[in-house]
Design a protein around this motif. Structure first.
Motif, PDB file in Angstrom:
ATOM      1  N   ILE A  41      77.992 -14.136  46.065  1.00  0.00           N
ATOM      2  CA  ILE A  41      78.100 -13.604  44.709  1.00  0.00           C
ATOM      3  C   ILE A  41      79.223 -14.365  44.013  1.00  0.00           C
ATOM      4  N   ARG A  42      78.869 -15.128  43.001  1.00  0.00           N
ATOM      5  CA  ARG A  42      79.872 -15.951  42.317  1.00  0.00           C
ATOM      6  C   ARG A  42      80.563 -15.187  41.194  1.00  0.00           C
ATOM      7  N   LYS A  43      79.812 -14.391  40.429  1.00  0.00           N
ATOM      8  CA  LYS A  43      80.428 -13.729  39.272  1.00  0.00           C
ATOM      9  C   LYS A  43      79.611 -12.505  38.893  1.00  0.00           C
ATOM     10  N   VAL A  44      80.298 -11.446  38.461  1.00  0.00           N
ATOM     11  CA  VAL A  44      79.660 -10.236  37.965  1.00  0.00           C
ATOM     12  C   VAL A  44      80.347  -9.827  36.665  1.00  0.00           C
ATOM     13  N   THR A  45      79.568  -9.655  35.606  1.00  0.00           N
ATOM     14  CA  THR A  45      80.131  -9.261  34.305  1.00  0.00           C
ATOM     15  C   THR A  45      79.214  -8.243  33.649  1.00  0.00           C
ATOM     16  N   TYR A  46      79.823  -7.347  32.863  1.00  0.00           N
ATOM     17  CA  TYR A  46      79.033  -6.394  32.093  1.00  0.00           C
ATOM     18  C   TYR A  46      78.520  -7.042  30.823  1.00  0.00           C
ATOM     19  N   THR A  47      77.313  -6.670  30.417  1.00  0.00           N
ATOM     20  CA  THR A  47      76.749  -7.160  29.165  1.00  0.00           C
ATOM     21  C   THR A  47      77.590  -6.649  27.999  1.00  0.00           C
ATOM     22  N   THR A  48      78.072  -7.548  27.188  1.00  0.00           N
ATOM     23  CA  THR A  48      78.977  -7.240  26.048  1.00  0.00           C
ATOM     24  C   THR A  48      80.164  -6.409  26.499  1.00  0.00           C
ATOM     25  N   GLY A  49      80.531  -6.521  27.778  1.00  0.00           N
ATOM     26  CA  GLY A  49      81.692  -5.800  28.276  1.00  0.00           C
ATOM     27  C   GLY A  49      81.497  -4.317  28.444  1.00  0.00           C
ATOM     28  N   ASN A  50      80.257  -3.835  28.307  1.00  0.00           N
ATOM     29  CA  ASN A  50      80.001  -2.392  28.344  1.00  0.00           C
ATOM     30  C   ASN A  50      79.084  -2.073  29.524  1.00  0.00           C
ATOM     31  N   PRO A  51      79.541  -1.241  30.482  1.00  0.00           N
ATOM     32  CA  PRO A  51      78.688  -0.912  31.626  1.00  0.00           C
ATOM     33  C   PRO A  51      77.359  -0.293  31.249  1.00  0.00           C
ATOM     34  N   ALA A  52      77.309   0.383  30.099  1.00  0.00           N
ATOM     35  CA  ALA A  52      76.075   1.043  29.685  1.00  0.00           C
ATOM     36  C   ALA A  52      74.987   0.056  29.295  1.00  0.00           C
ATOM     37  N   ASN A  53      75.356  -1.203  29.062  1.00  0.00           N
ATOM     38  CA  ASN A  53      74.391  -2.199  28.600  1.00  0.00           C
ATOM     39  C   ASN A  53      73.853  -3.111  29.702  1.00  0.00           C
ATOM     40  N   GLY A  54      74.181  -2.822  30.954  1.00  0.00           N
ATOM     41  CA  GLY A  54      73.688  -3.643  32.049  1.00  0.00           C
ATOM     42  C   GLY A  54      74.752  -4.588  32.575  1.00  0.00           C
ATOM     43  N   ILE A  55      74.377  -5.310  33.618  1.00  0.00           N
ATOM     44  CA  ILE A  55      75.321  -6.175  34.306  1.00  0.00           C
ATOM     45  C   ILE A  55      74.658  -7.507  34.630  1.00  0.00           C
ATOM     46  N   PHE A  56      75.391  -8.599  34.460  1.00  0.00           N
ATOM     47  CA  PHE A  56      74.942  -9.931  34.841  1.00  0.00           C
ATOM     48  C   PHE A  56      75.540 -10.288  36.207  1.00  0.00           C
ATOM     49  N   ILE A  57      74.694 -10.795  37.097  1.00  0.00           N
ATOM     50  CA  ILE A  57      75.147 -11.202  38.430  1.00  0.00           C
ATOM     51  C   ILE A  57      74.765 -12.663  38.630  1.00  0.00           C
ATOM     52  N   THR A  58      75.737 -13.491  38.972  1.00  0.00           N
ATOM     53  CA  THR A  58      75.491 -14.894  39.266  1.00  0.00           C
ATOM     54  C   THR A  58      75.629 -15.109  40.766  1.00  0.00           C
ATOM     55  N   LEU A  59      74.558 -15.649  41.365  1.00  0.00           N
ATOM     56  CA  LEU A  59      74.507 -15.907  42.807  1.00  0.00           C
ATOM     57  C   LEU A  59      74.580 -17.403  43.058  1.00  0.00           C
ATOM     58  N   VAL A  60      74.992 -17.782  44.268  1.00  0.00           N
ATOM     59  CA  VAL A  60      75.092 -19.193  44.620  1.00  0.00           C
ATOM     60  C   VAL A  60      74.544 -19.399  46.025  1.00  0.00           C
ATOM     61  N   ASN A  61      73.880 -20.541  46.237  1.00  0.00           N
ATOM     62  CA  ASN A  61      73.421 -20.960  47.561  1.00  0.00           C
ATOM     63  C   ASN A  61      74.213 -22.203  47.945  1.00  0.00           C
ATOM     64  N   LYS A  62      75.054 -22.100  48.949  1.00  0.00           N
ATOM     65  CA  LYS A  62      76.054 -23.138  49.194  1.00  0.00           C
ATOM     66  C   LYS A  62      75.685 -24.121  50.299  1.00  0.00           C
ATOM     67  N   LEU A  63      74.727 -23.761  51.161  1.00  0.00           N
ATOM     68  CA  LEU A  63      74.375 -24.650  52.265  1.00  0.00           C
ATOM     69  C   LEU A  63      72.894 -25.013  52.209  1.00  0.00           C
ATOM     70  N   ALA A  64      72.413 -25.728  53.218  1.00  0.00           N
ATOM     71  CA  ALA A  64      71.125 -26.419  53.118  1.00  0.00           C
ATOM     72  C   ALA A  64      69.916 -25.498  53.169  1.00  0.00           C
ATOM     73  N   MET A  65      70.062 -24.292  53.689  1.00  0.00           N
ATOM     74  CA  MET A  65      68.901 -23.417  53.875  1.00  0.00           C
ATOM     75  C   MET A  65      68.690 -22.513  52.665  1.00  0.00           C
ATOM     76  N   PRO A  66      67.515 -22.584  52.025  1.00  0.00           N
ATOM     77  CA  PRO A  66      67.175 -21.576  51.017  1.00  0.00           C
ATOM     78  C   PRO A  66      66.501 -20.390  51.677  1.00  0.00           C
ATOM     79  N   MET A  67      66.785 -19.198  51.175  1.00  0.00           N
ATOM     80  CA  MET A  67      66.116 -17.979  51.640  1.00  0.00           C
ATOM     81  C   MET A  67      66.005 -17.005  50.471  1.00  0.00           C
ATOM     82  N   PRO A  68      65.096 -16.038  50.562  1.00  0.00           N
ATOM     83  CA  PRO A  68      65.027 -15.023  49.507  1.00  0.00           C
ATOM     84  C   PRO A  68      66.348 -14.279  49.351  1.00  0.00           C
TER      85      PRO A  68
END
Length: 849
Positions: free
Chosen positions: A547-574
């Motif tokens: 998990i690289r970064k987590v932020t609230y939409t427009t800074g408000n928890p009521a509006n949802g959350i953005f999550i940025t994920l990262v794959n750092k090594l050679a194997m992709p998986m779901p």
């Protein structure tokens, strides 16, 4: 360091594969989406092997029908044999010579196996020398054969070539000495009731001739040319003989009373004892008996003979309407599981048959002897007196019976270990789950092995090149783990099982190659799995999602959350995500591996409506993630408080008032909370006011790992603590820790004499909320950090930061507060007991008086 790229290149060249971007296997190279998702090129389809992974219209396979006449002299261990082989050339090729294999030659002092056995020995090494298989006569179509013995193999030069569509009869007379210690494959077990003589590879048999390699010389024992077995085994009359095939002449080898029990047993659904060691079994007056066995679809076999056998049997009904005699034979002194193993065998066979395809042989025999475990058509042999290699007798039986499907009926090239042991171990796992039996390994241990940093050979490595220390992991563990993840995380059980069944049906009693399996699964499932085969089979790729970064939409928890994920090594998986909200809601998100097809990062939005207490990546720890430190987000950072006049006392009083008020809480006489995370894992907190003493409480807390009973919260000597149901001695500091951890409302005691209570100058950004941090240091020197939501006053989290090891938990997260009988209680509690894995519990019972 092993040059994996060079080895893979040689393997793929030998097997007809084109493997682009093999350099991407090394974890230090990071993640390259182009290389990870590049297509795997399979050999071109042809008349023999179709593009869709099934046998083509022109598929052919040679056949060997074997008639064996064998006699055993128990005094000398000499085996005298004659085999007649009718060999059918169904290939389009004219054969000017034939190859046979005689594994008994491995026991010659000059054999390759003998020369390669290390001085300290090994499981499959040669410990005892014999003359091997001594050929006495050899006829080809009734004429003396021109043959040459080369180690374990015999080449026969034909005076007249064998044309396509024609047959040849080979007749071989031979003898050999059965070694007592037969490289964990055959041998003699000495018991007080007589020896158990276990014979494997008892006759010279044909090597496989196929469309991939021609003659398969130097193959493994499991790559066998399909045919039939007709065995006539002569032994002293007091011995019971059993093994591959249905017993064709029971009347000739059993006394009437034994014959009646035998017929009753195999016709029934419940196991019964046919014979106990020491019982007379042979017809009166006989000195030797010949036991006749027949199996229509087998190219090899195993048999055992002993006077020491207990013999249990029943019949197993199969989905195709057949009833298979199911038998266990074992000497007195065997592991106690043998007493019930015949019943277990029947359940195991039925479960495999219902899940995949019906059991392929006409009988099923399990023999207790001196070896770790081996299988042959219709028979398995296990160590008699112990659970072998960390497995139970049930587990070993489940494994060896599984070989009936892989790699006996599905007779793939077992030089590639995953086609034999890997696929078998996979179906063993599913069968164990179906029958609630012990699996081959604990998933957590497999994940731990996969996340070790040492480089290893890919699992698509030929048997002889697998380092012995890695054989179990690379041939059994990792491939079965790959199949489990392909089934459960990539394709789903329904798609996988359908494709797998089609593969089994298509290749029953045939010889699939690795690319046939890959093609069959992709075509039937409708999925390009190049990325999966590359990462799991052709390279030593590793996985590291985060998990690289987590932020609230427009800074408000009521509006949802953005999550940025990262794959750092050679194997992709779901991607599997669990998002927990403070209001008690949870969001499960599953993303396909294709999120990594274009980039090493992916951002998604989750429609939350309240602060997020945690984001967990791979929450069940199913994936072999190399670094799990970034697989959980609970927020972080600080923010200076502007309300400098607020005190710790006010924060605590506000919390107590918010959950029901200090007056009500102190007047409670009995409270019980019971949380559950699943069957057998409960988190129970109960307090009861002792009559006549307003300050004496009883507190009980139970988890899956510990039990706590506090009889008094004042006197340390009266505290009793158990771990794994065993009483534990605790120090004064540990007793102090337990009193606070086991209390329903420890805040009622925060301001007792000797305690130090501090409020942080900053808000803590944790679990998606701004929280007050109150630190309590007790008179015993233990420290607790407690976080309270600045908006609602509710407790969000508590952490033990005191002396020594946490005895109950490292941290506890509270969320989803609801009012129960006038008191606000968290409906969800998340415990971290050992510093690694969080476990979420749901409130099931609340009562008070």
């Amino acid at each position: 360091m092993v040059n994996h790229t060079y080895r893979n290149a040689l393997l793929m060249l030998a097997l007809g594969f084109s493997m682009p971007a093999l350099a991407q296997q090394h974890p230090e190279n990071g993640y390259d989406p182009v290389a990870a998702f590049a297509p795997v090129s399979h050999p071109p389809g042809n008349a023999q092997r179709s593009f869709n992974g099934t046998p083509g219209q022109g598929y052919w396979q040679n056949r060997a029908d074997n008639k064996i006449v064998l006699s055993l002299d128990t005094a000398s261990r000499k085996v005298q044999g004659q085999v007649t082989i009718v060999y059918s050339n169904n290939s389009p090729d004219t054969l000017s010579y034939l190859w046979l294999v005689t594994i008994l030659n491995r026991f010659r002092s000059d054999s390759r196996e003998s020369l390669l056995t290390p001085p300290e020995g090994s499981r499959f090494g040669v410990k005892e020398y014999t003359d091997g298989c001594v050929i006495e006569r050899f006829l080809a179509d009734q004429q003396p054969a021109d043959y040459r013995v080369s180690d374990n193999y015999i080449r026969v030069a034909l005076a007249k070539p064998l044309l396509p569509g024609k047959q040849m009869k080979l007749e071989i007379g031979y003898h050999y000495t059965l070694p007592e210690s037969g490289a964990d494959y055959m041998g003699v077990l000495k018991t007080p009731h007589g020896g158990v003589y276990q014979l494997s590879s008892v006759f010279p048999r044909m090597c496989v001739y196929d469309d991939l390699r021609g003659w398969n010389v130097l193959s493994t024992q499991y790559y066998v040319e399909t045919g039939s077995i007709d065995m006539r085994f002569t032994a002293p009359a007091n011995l019971i003989v059993q093994g591959t095939g249905t017993l064709m002449n029971p009347r000739e080898v059993m006394r009437p009373e034994l014959l009646q029990r035998y017929r009753t047993a195999i016709a029934g659904d419940n196991a019964m004892r046919i014979r106990t060691a020491g019982d007379a079994t042979a017809p009166k007056g006989a000195e030797t008996l010949t036991w006749h066995f027949s199996e229509p679809q087998a190219g090899d076999g195993i048999w055992a003979a002993s006077a020491a056998f207990n013999w249990d049997a029943l019949g197993t009904p199969l989905p195709d309407g057949r009833r298979v005699p199911t038998m266990a034979l074992y000497p007195p002194g065997s592991h106690r599981e043998w007493d019930t193993i015949a019943t277990a065998m029947s359940r195991i066979i039925k479960a495999y048959s219902n899940q995949w395809t019906p059991y392929p042989y006409t009988s099923a025999v399990n023999i207790g002897a001196a070896i770790t475990g081996v299988a042959s058509p219709g028979v398995s042999v296990l160590r008699y007196d112990q659970s072998s290699s960390g497995s139970t007798v049930w587990g070993k039986t489940n494994h060896e019976i599984g070989h009936a499907w892989f790699n006996l009926m599905i007779a793939g090239d077992s030089r590639i270990g995953w086609m034999c042991e890997g696929q078998n171990t996979f179906i063993n796992i599913l069968n164990a789950a179906t029958l609630n039996g012990p699996g081959p390994y604990e998933w957590e241990n497999a994940v731990q092995w996969m996340t070790m940093k040492e480089n290893r050979a890919p699992i698509h490595t030929t048997f002889g090149s697998v380092p012995p220390k890695d054989m179990g992991a690379l041939m059994y563990l990792k491939p079965s783990m790959a199949f489990m993840l392909l089934r459960n995380e990539v394709l789903g059980a329904e798609r996988f099982d359908d494709a797998f069944r089609r593969y089994i049906r298509s290749w029953s009693f045939r010889h699939p190659a690795p690319h046939d399996f890959f093609r069959a699964m992709e075509n039937a499932a409708g999925e390009d799995l190049s990325w999966f085969w590359r990462a799991w089979f052709f390279t030593d790729a590793r996985l590291d999602q985060g998990i690289r970064k987590v932020t609230y939409t427009t800074g408000n928890p009521a509006n949802g959350i953005f999550i940025t994920l990262v794959n750092k090594l050679a194997m992709p998986m779901p991607v599997n995500l669990l998002v927990r909200e403070f209001n008690g809601k949870s969001h499960r998100i599953k993303l396909p591996a294709q999120v990594w097809e274009w980039n090493d990062q992916h951002t998604l939005k989750v429609p939350t409506t309240s602060p997020v207490t945690a984001v967990l990546l791979d929450p069940e720890n199913r994936l072999p993630d190399m670094d799990r430190s970034d697989n959980i987000w609970i927020g972080g950072g600080t923010k200076l408080r502007t309300d400098k006049t607020v005190t710790a006392q006010q924060v605590i009083d506000r919390y107590l008032e918010a959950i029901g008020g200090k007056t009500q809480l102190t007047q409670l006489r009995s409270v019980k909370l019971e949380y559950r995370a699943g069957p057998g894992n409960a988190f129970v907190m109960a307090q009861r006011l002792e009559p006549g003493n307003a300050s004496s409480w009883s507190t009980m807390l139970e988890t899956g790992h510990t039990q706590l009973m506090l009889k008094s919260l004042q006197v340390a000597d009266s505290l009793q603590f158990s771990s794994f149901s065993q009483p534990q001695h605790v120090t004064l500091a540990e007793a102090d820790q337990l009193r606070y951890a086991g209390a329903l409302f420890p805040e009622l005691r925060f301001f007792e004499a000797g305690n130090k209570v501090m409020l942080s100058d900053s808000f803590m950004l944790i679990h998606g909320v701004e929280a007050y941090l109150v630190t309590v240091t007790t008179a015993a020197g233990n420290t607790w950090k407690c976080y309270y939501d600045a908006a609602s006053g509710m407790k969000v989290r508590e952490e033990f930061k005191g002396q020594g090891t946490p005895l109950l938990y490292n941290s506890k997260v509270m969320s989803a507060y609801e009012t129960h009988d006038g008191i606000k209680i968290p409906n969800q509690v998340t415990l971290n007991e050992d510093g690694t894995k969080d476990e979420q519990y749901e409130l099931k019972i609340f009562s008070k008086s």
